[in-house]
Design an enzyme around this catalytic site. Structure first.
Site, PDB file in Angstrom:
ATOM      1  N   VAL A  62      63.868 -56.782  21.089  1.00  0.00           N
ATOM      2  CA  VAL A  62      65.291 -57.385  21.269  1.00  0.00           C
ATOM      3  C   VAL A  62      66.261 -57.369  20.388  1.00  0.00           C
ATOM      4  O   VAL A  62      67.636 -57.126  20.473  1.00  0.00           O
ATOM      5  CB  VAL A  62      64.968 -58.762  21.567  1.00  0.00           C
ATOM      6  N   GLU A  63      65.906 -57.156  18.994  1.00  0.00           N
ATOM      7  CA  GLU A  63      66.906 -57.016  17.834  1.00  0.00           C
ATOM      8  C   GLU A  63      67.426 -55.791  17.678  1.00  0.00           C
ATOM      9  O   GLU A  63      68.281 -55.627  16.700  1.00  0.00           O
ATOM     10  CB  GLU A  63      66.146 -57.708  16.684  1.00  0.00           C
ATOM     11  N   ILE A  85      54.609 -53.175  24.992  1.00  0.00           N
ATOM     12  CA  ILE A  85      53.623 -53.064  26.030  1.00  0.00           C
ATOM     13  C   ILE A  85      53.386 -54.190  26.952  1.00  0.00           C
ATOM     14  O   ILE A  85      53.599 -55.358  26.506  1.00  0.00           O
ATOM     15  CB  ILE A  85      52.230 -53.074  25.040  1.00  0.00           C
ATOM     16  N   GLY A  88      50.452 -59.943  30.301  1.00  0.00           N
ATOM     17  CA  GLY A  88      50.238 -60.566  31.682  1.00  0.00           C
ATOM     18  C   GLY A  88      51.421 -61.708  31.956  1.00  0.00           C
ATOM     19  O   GLY A  88      51.154 -62.497  32.983  1.00  0.00           O
ATOM     20  N   THR A  89      52.468 -61.541  31.362  1.00  0.00           N
ATOM     21  CA  THR A  89      53.432 -62.569  31.427  1.00  0.00           C
ATOM     22  C   THR A  89      54.841 -61.687  31.761  1.00  0.00           C
ATOM     23  O   THR A  89      55.001 -60.450  31.413  1.00  0.00           O
ATOM     24  CB  THR A  89      53.569 -63.566  30.345  1.00  0.00           C
ATOM     25  N   HIS A  91      57.250 -61.618  29.998  1.00  0.00           N
ATOM     26  CA  HIS A  91      57.985 -61.391  28.666  1.00  0.00           C
ATOM     27  C   HIS A  91      58.169 -59.822  28.965  1.00  0.00           C
ATOM     28  O   HIS A  91      59.314 -59.601  28.206  1.00  0.00           O
ATOM     29  CB  HIS A  91      57.060 -61.632  27.736  1.00  0.00           C
ATOM     30  N   ARG A 130      52.341 -41.152  23.430  1.00  0.00           N
ATOM     31  CA  ARG A 130      53.833 -40.736  23.301  1.00  0.00           C
ATOM     32  C   ARG A 130      54.531 -40.645  21.792  1.00  0.00           C
ATOM     33  O   ARG A 130      55.687 -40.371  21.519  1.00  0.00           O
ATOM     34  CB  ARG A 130      54.676 -41.496  24.285  1.00  0.00           C
TER      35      ARG A 130
END
Length: 159
Positions: A62-63, A85, A88-89, A91, A130
């Site tokens: 995000v930064e 990555i 399960g949320t 986010h 990758r």
């Protein structure tokens, strides 16, 4: 920077850019074992082309937008590296959307190209593949894109 089974273009296929060109690399510390491998891939290519560069670190993906925005006036291209990555949320979705929209906005509003080197993957193995694994190094591809965009910008400025 899409994933394919073909690897990076031959170095000789890259256009010439001014010797004074300078690239910033902004790397997220989150998932550092991945982002540092991407950074190394970019550095290896930039050094092989004698392109000057500086590396900066920010806490997470995000930064990256903020980091890139602070450097726009000082570089000919900026590469951002992150690795998100899926968990399960939701986010994952919020982080991916934030960084994608942020970098897109910088590219739309400013004259310095910002290369999107953020891996958004389902699992760690996808990222490793990758970041120097069986699918090559997306860091090298991002450095190629930076060189090509510097060349593009030079051509546009000649108009």
């Amino acid at each position: 920077m899409s994933t394919s089974l073909s690897h990076s273009a031959p170095e000789s296929a890259l256009p010439a850019i001014p010797e004074t060109s300078k690239v910033a690399i902004v790397t997220a510390e989150w998932n550092a074992h991945i982002t540092e491998a991407l950074t190394k891939g970019a550095i290896d290519l930039l050094e092989s082309r004698n392109v000057e560069y500086d590396v900066y670190h920010v806490p997470g993906a995000v930064e990256l937008t903020y980091g890139a925005a602070q450097l726009l006036a000082h570089y000919d291209a900026i590469i951002v590296f992150g690795c998100v990555i899926r968990g399960g949320t939701p986010h994952f979705d919020y982080v991916c959307q934030s960084v994608t929209q942020g970098i897109t906005k910088l590219n739309a509003e400013f004259d310095t190209p910002v290369i999107f080197g953020v891996l958004t993957v389902d699992n760690e193995q996808d990222a490793l593949d990758r970041a120097g694994g069986k699918l090559g190094n997306k860091g090298t591809e991002a450095a190629e894109a930076a060189i090509k965009m510097i060349h593009f910008t030079c051509k546009v400025n000649e108009l």
